[in-house]
Write a protein that holds these residues in place. Sequence first.
Motif, PDB file in Angstrom:
ATOM      1  N   UNK A   1     -91.804  92.635 -25.406  1.00 24.80           N
ATOM      2  CA  UNK A   1     -92.498  91.358 -25.191  1.00 24.80           C
ATOM      3  C   UNK A   1     -93.718  91.585 -24.304  1.00 24.80           C
ATOM      4  N   UNK A   2     -94.872  91.112 -24.738  1.00 20.54           N
ATOM      5  CA  UNK A   2     -96.097  91.285 -23.963  1.00 20.54           C
ATOM      6  C   UNK A   2     -96.118  90.323 -22.777  1.00 20.54           C
ATOM      7  N   UNK A   3     -97.052  90.571 -21.876  1.00 17.97           N
ATOM      8  CA  UNK A   3     -97.199  89.678 -20.724  1.00 17.97           C
ATOM      9  C   UNK A   3     -97.520  88.263 -21.183  1.00 17.97           C
ATOM     10  N   UNK A   4     -98.391  88.152 -22.177  1.00 16.64           N
ATOM     11  CA  UNK A   4     -98.745  86.816 -22.676  1.00 16.64           C
ATOM     12  C   UNK A   4     -97.538  86.128 -23.283  1.00 16.64           C
ATOM     13  N   UNK A   5     -96.694  86.878 -24.015  1.00 11.69           N
ATOM     14  CA  UNK A   5     -95.484  86.293 -24.588  1.00 11.69           C
ATOM     15  C   UNK A   5     -94.570  85.747 -23.492  1.00 11.69           C
ATOM     16  N   UNK A   6     -94.449  86.483 -22.408  1.00 13.53           N
ATOM     17  CA  UNK A   6     -93.628  86.020 -21.280  1.00 13.53           C
ATOM     18  C   UNK A   6     -94.187  84.721 -20.693  1.00 13.53           C
ATOM     19  N   UNK A   7     -95.497  84.655 -20.591  1.00 17.34           N
ATOM     20  CA  UNK A   7     -96.142  83.454 -20.049  1.00 17.34           C
ATOM     21  C   UNK A   7     -95.887  82.261 -20.961  1.00 17.34           C
ATOM     22  N   UNK A   8     -96.030  82.462 -22.269  1.00 16.23           N
ATOM     23  CA  UNK A   8     -95.814  81.371 -23.206  1.00 16.23           C
ATOM     24  C   UNK A   8     -94.376  80.869 -23.152  1.00 16.23           C
ATOM     25  N   UNK A   9     -93.437  81.784 -23.003  1.00 17.29           N
ATOM     26  CA  UNK A   9     -92.026  81.387 -22.889  1.00 17.29           C
ATOM     27  C   UNK A   9     -91.802  80.571 -21.625  1.00 17.29           C
ATOM     28  N   UNK A  10     -92.449  80.971 -20.529  1.00 16.03           N
ATOM     29  CA  UNK A  10     -92.318  80.228 -19.271  1.00 16.03           C
ATOM     30  C   UNK A  10     -92.907  78.831 -19.397  1.00 16.03           C
ATOM     31  N   UNK A 442    -102.095  63.261 -26.658  1.00 13.34           N
ATOM     32  CA  UNK A 442    -100.920  63.715 -27.396  1.00 13.34           C
ATOM     33  C   UNK A 442    -100.141  64.742 -26.583  1.00 13.34           C
ATOM     34  N   UNK A 443     -98.836  64.616 -26.616  1.00 16.62           N
ATOM     35  CA  UNK A 443     -98.018  65.622 -25.940  1.00 16.62           C
ATOM     36  C   UNK A 443     -98.294  67.002 -26.525  1.00 16.62           C
ATOM     37  N   UNK A 444     -98.554  67.073 -27.824  1.00  8.83           N
ATOM     38  CA  UNK A 444     -98.881  68.359 -28.445  1.00  8.83           C
ATOM     39  C   UNK A 444    -100.197  68.910 -27.902  1.00  8.83           C
ATOM     40  N   UNK A 445    -101.146  68.025 -27.595  1.00  7.24           N
ATOM     41  CA  UNK A 445    -102.403  68.482 -26.997  1.00  7.24           C
ATOM     42  C   UNK A 445    -102.146  69.105 -25.633  1.00  7.24           C
ATOM     43  N   UNK A 446    -101.318  68.448 -24.847  1.00  5.10           N
ATOM     44  CA  UNK A 446    -101.006  68.967 -23.515  1.00  5.10           C
ATOM     45  C   UNK A 446    -100.238  70.285 -23.605  1.00  5.10           C
ATOM     46  N   UNK A 447     -99.220  70.328 -24.463  1.00  3.17           N
ATOM     47  CA  UNK A 447     -98.386  71.521 -24.566  1.00  3.17           C
ATOM     48  C   UNK A 447     -99.154  72.700 -25.165  1.00  3.17           C
ATOM     49  N   UNK A 448     -99.758  72.478 -26.350  1.00  2.00           N
ATOM     50  CA  UNK A 448    -100.496  73.573 -26.986  1.00  2.00           C
ATOM     51  C   UNK A 448    -101.766  73.909 -26.207  1.00  2.00           C
ATOM     52  N   UNK A 449    -102.343  72.912 -25.537  1.00  3.26           N
ATOM     53  CA  UNK A 449    -103.504  73.192 -24.702  1.00  3.26           C
ATOM     54  C   UNK A 449    -103.157  74.135 -23.569  1.00  3.26           C
ATOM     55  N   UNK A 450    -102.014  73.912 -22.940  1.00  2.00           N
ATOM     56  CA  UNK A 450    -101.564  74.800 -21.870  1.00  2.00           C
ATOM     57  C   UNK A 450    -101.321  76.210 -22.410  1.00  2.00           C
ATOM     58  N   UNK A 451    -100.637  76.299 -23.536  1.00  2.00           N
ATOM     59  CA  UNK A 451    -100.383  77.597 -24.153  1.00  2.00           C
ATOM     60  C   UNK A 451    -101.690  78.278 -24.555  1.00  2.00           C
ATOM     61  N   UNK A 452    -102.626  77.494 -25.099  1.00  2.00           N
ATOM     62  CA  UNK A 452    -103.897  78.078 -25.527  1.00  2.00           C
ATOM     63  C   UNK A 452    -104.679  78.636 -24.350  1.00  2.00           C
ATOM     64  N   UNK A 453    -104.724  77.885 -23.244  1.00  2.00           N
ATOM     65  CA  UNK A 453    -105.419  78.402 -22.061  1.00  2.00           C
ATOM     66  C   UNK A 453    -104.745  79.679 -21.553  1.00  2.00           C
ATOM     67  N   UNK A 454    -103.435  79.718 -21.621  1.00  2.00           N
ATOM     68  CA  UNK A 454    -102.737  80.933 -21.201  1.00  2.00           C
ATOM     69  C   UNK A 454    -103.161  82.117 -22.067  1.00  2.00           C
ATOM     70  N   UNK A 455    -103.297  81.887 -23.355  1.00  2.00           N
ATOM     71  CA  UNK A 455    -103.761  82.956 -24.247  1.00  2.00           C
ATOM     72  C   UNK A 455    -105.203  83.337 -23.934  1.00  2.00           C
ATOM     73  N   UNK A 456    -106.062  82.338 -23.670  1.00  2.00           N
ATOM     74  CA  UNK A 456    -107.451  82.620 -23.341  1.00  2.00           C
ATOM     75  C   UNK A 456    -107.536  83.452 -22.077  1.00  2.00           C
TER      76      UNK A 456
END
Length: 463
Positions: A1-10, A442-456
């Motif tokens: 599992x990559x560092x980014x994967x760990x962050x997304x799981x968190x 949208x809750x999806x905007x908040x959730x996926x937005x957080x995940x997207x910033x983590x990836x960025x």
Amino acid sequence: MTATDKVLSAIDANLSASLDRLFALIRIPSVSTDPAHNEDCRKAADWVVEQLREIGFEASARETGGQPMVVGHGGAMPGNGVPHVLFYGHYDVQPADPLELWETSPFEPRLVDTPQGEQIVARGACDDKGQFMTFVEACRGWVDATGSLPIAITVLIEGEEESGSRSLGPFLDSHKDELKTDFALVCDTGMWDAKTPAINTMLRGLLLEEIVVTAANRDLHSGMYGGAARNPIRVLARIIADLHDADGQIQVPGFYDGVEELPADVKAQWDGLGFDEKAFLGDVGLSVPAGETGRSVLEQIWSRPTCDVNGIIGGYTGGGTKTVIASKASAKVSFRLVGNQDPFKIRDSFRAFVKERLPADCEVEFISHGASPALQVDVSGPQVARAAAALEAEFDRPAVMMGCGGSIPIVGDFKNTLGVDSILIGFGLDDDKVHSPNEKYNLSSFHHGTRAWARVIGALGGA
């Protein structure tokens, strides 16, 4: 599992706690334009400071001539391939008026089930508390999962964006060395649609003018003076009518100087987006595009300049009637600018245009409410490519390089004062009712937005 994967799981595991933090911030009615909420703005700034400190940032609320400015520094040491980014957002919000149109209390956030999914409803849910908290929560995810951030980050969260950012220019001038970074990230933008991310590549400029026409030295009885006395409302209406021709072309001399045609490849890309013009206008109860004849709606709102009257004041406006000829009439006018249009030349030409149409016995006063040029964002750098790839990884579709009909003066300030280019990424949607009753995110905007910033963040850091 990559560092980014760990962050997304968190991030996924802690979504409920992230929402609790967002809701706590939304409950603070940080309306910057109303002095009655000055303490609330201070409270919101202090709350943001504490959140940044919790995840290892050195943060403080800085005094200004207006609302406090939050500045935080955290992450890795810059240099040796580690980029240093400046992240910008704002904690202040628009007033909630008219309160009677809200379904529930505007500063008591709630989750609402809709056919489109769960939505966060409250003032500031999208603009800009939900937006900038996606980035803060992404940083928290990195710290929680890996103990550190892979890039150097300076955070700037202001408290006057919704009331003209009066303190921002002086603050940037006096803190140039502290705020100088490799590039900036700005979150106050949106997606192409609920499933498609976007990077905004152009912003329209803005010129705000108010004109006040005065005729008689007092309001007049329309029976005693009607017909003989000049009516400034009529004068103003004629001036306003002359601003556009039948094809929607703006008639201020020299207005189109610096306006270039859209490049063919960009126009082809926009034409291929499948934008539904009828649905776009239908959502607000309209059906016929009202801009320049022969231009698509996307061109009209992204790449063409505009002139709009935003308010007219004159005479008696209460209930019933009053037979009065007003002494004064005024109008607030905004120009959205593109390309290389010079807002100050247009201001001067507009004022001359008005004066030329002013009849005898009338005077005019001009009140300026600000001016900023249009901006074209450089998307050729490697950091933009990395950000776009990160967005595509999260949403499983390429990011649209889109225009923006609005104006974000801070992007120009970063460029002109700090010498810093910006990448504009946000997760708002056209139907978020920003500045309106029942604003939502949208809750999806908040959730996926957080995940997207983590990836960025990970992509910029080479993860």
